[in-house]
Design an enzyme around this catalytic site. Sequence first.
Site, PDB file in Angstrom:
ATOM      1  N   SER A   1       0.819  -1.216   0.000  1.00 32.38           N
ATOM      2  CA  SER A   1       0.000   0.000   0.000  1.00 32.38           C
ATOM      3  C   SER A   1       0.855   1.269   0.000  1.00 32.38           C
ATOM      4  O   SER A   1       1.832   1.377   0.743  1.00 32.38           O
ATOM      5  CB  SER A   1      -0.919   0.002   1.225  1.00 32.38           C
ATOM      6  OG  SER A   1      -1.561   1.258   1.323  1.00 32.38           O
TER       7      SER A   1
ATOM      8  N   LYS B   1     -13.719  -3.909   2.230  1.00 30.59           N
ATOM      9  CA  LYS B   1     -14.564  -2.709   2.183  1.00 30.59           C
ATOM     10  C   LYS B   1     -16.022  -2.994   2.550  1.00 30.59           C
ATOM     11  O   LYS B   1     -16.701  -2.146   3.114  1.00 30.59           O
ATOM     12  CB  LYS B   1     -14.465  -2.052   0.803  1.00 30.59           C
ATOM     13  CG  LYS B   1     -13.092  -1.432   0.565  1.00 30.59           C
ATOM     14  CD  LYS B   1     -13.038  -0.662  -0.725  1.00 30.59           C
ATOM     15  CE  LYS B   1     -11.631  -0.117  -0.929  1.00 30.59           C
ATOM     16  NZ  LYS B   1     -11.529   0.729  -2.120  1.00 30.59           N
TER      17      LYS B   1
ATOM     18  N   ASP C   1     -24.181   8.321   3.919  1.00 28.36           N
ATOM     19  CA  ASP C   1     -25.035   7.942   2.792  1.00 28.36           C
ATOM     20  C   ASP C   1     -24.203   7.333   1.666  1.00 28.36           C
ATOM     21  O   ASP C   1     -24.585   6.339   1.061  1.00 28.36           O
ATOM     22  CB  ASP C   1     -25.760   9.175   2.234  1.00 28.36           C
ATOM     23  CG  ASP C   1     -26.852   9.635   3.177  1.00 28.36           C
ATOM     24  OD1 ASP C   1     -27.177   8.868   4.110  1.00 28.36           O
ATOM     25  OD2 ASP C   1     -27.348  10.765   3.002  1.00 28.36           O
TER      26      ASP C   1
ATOM     27  N   ASP D   1     -13.625   7.013  -1.557  1.00 31.67           N
ATOM     28  CA  ASP D   1     -13.237   6.627  -2.921  1.00 31.67           C
ATOM     29  C   ASP D   1     -14.020   7.451  -3.941  1.00 31.67           C
ATOM     30  O   ASP D   1     -13.511   7.823  -4.997  1.00 31.67           O
ATOM     31  CB  ASP D   1     -13.532   5.143  -3.173  1.00 31.67           C
ATOM     32  CG  ASP D   1     -12.538   4.235  -2.472  1.00 31.67           C
ATOM     33  OD1 ASP D   1     -11.381   4.660  -2.274  1.00 31.67           O
ATOM     34  OD2 ASP D   1     -12.903   3.097  -2.120  1.00 31.67           O
TER      35      ASP D   1
END
Length: 280
Positions: free
Chosen positions: A18, A71, A83, A107
Site C-alpha cells: 500500500s 470494504k 449515505d 473513494d
Amino acid sequence: MATTPKLAAVIGWPVSHSLSPKIHATWAAREGAPAYYVPVAAEPDYQSFEKVVNGLRAAGFRGANVTMPHKENALRLAGTASDRARQANAANMLTFIGDSIHADNSDIEGFVNATRAVIEGDPTFKTAIMIGAGGAGRGVAMALKELGIKRLIVANRTREKAQNLADAFDGDVLALGEIDRALPEADIMVNTSSLGMDGRPPLEVNLQGAKRSLVVADIVYAPLQTHLLQEAAAANLTCVDGLSMLMHQAAPGYKKWLGATADVDDALRQTLVKALGGNA
Ligand code: ATR
C-alpha cells in the site's frame, strides 16, 4: 509536555504494497504533525477483520482506511455509516469515536476530485462509458453521477453484472467488444476493471472515434501508465490516473484523524512515483 502521537492505519490483505502510509507520512512531515499511519494486515474473513479493528481501537487509533478485500466488512462492522458508504455498499474509512465506529467512503470523492483537478472549470459530462462492474465500478458510477453524468454505459465481460449495475443507475449495457461503437458519444471513459494491471491483459480500446475532449480515467495504478492511458496520451486526450484518485481519496482520512492540511500536488506525486519505482 510531550504530545501524544495521533495514530491511524490502513487495513488490507495484502497490505504491504500500500502507498497510503507514504501519502500520510508526507503530509504529516510537511506540517510537523506528531502522527503515524501504519499498514496492518487482516486475513480476508470477517472475524479476522473485526479482531484487528478492535485491537486498533483498544490501542488508541483514531481511525483506519480499509482496502481490499474488507470494504464490505467495514460497512458491516460500523455502527453508523454515511449515505455514500451505504449507497456504495462499501466503506474505505472507519473512524473510532468512543465506543462507536463510523463508516465513510472517500473513494467516490477521490474520483470526483481527481477528475475535477484535470478539468478547467465545471465539467460538462453527459455520457460516460465505464468498463468493469465490480465493487470499484459501483463507487465510480456514483462519482460519475456526482460529476453530472446523464447517461451511463457499462461494458463488462460478464453481461449480467453489467446489467445489474446499469439497472441501479438507469444505464445501458455493452459488450467489451462494442465500446468502439459508443465511443463517439462519450465525454468520459473510465476503466474500473482489473484489465491493464501488472500481470493482467491490457484493456484494448480503439480511440480513433473519440471526441477531442474525451477524458480517459483508469483506476489501475500499477503500472501507472496503463496501456489505455498510454494510448489516450498518444491521442492527446486528457487523462486521470489511478495515483491521482489514490491521493485524493486519502485526504479526508488524514484531515479527520491526523492533521489539518492534505494538499494533493506534484511533489506528493513524485514521492509516490519514486516509491513505485518509476520516474514521471
Ligand atoms: P473490484 O471489486 O475491485 O471491482 P472485482 O469485483 O473482482 O474487483 O471486479 C473486477 C472487474 O474486472 C470485473 O468487472 C471483471 O469482470 P467480470 O465481471 O466479468 O468478472 C473485470 N475483469 C477481471 N479480469 C478480466 C478479464 N481478463 N477480462 C475482462 N474483464 C475482466
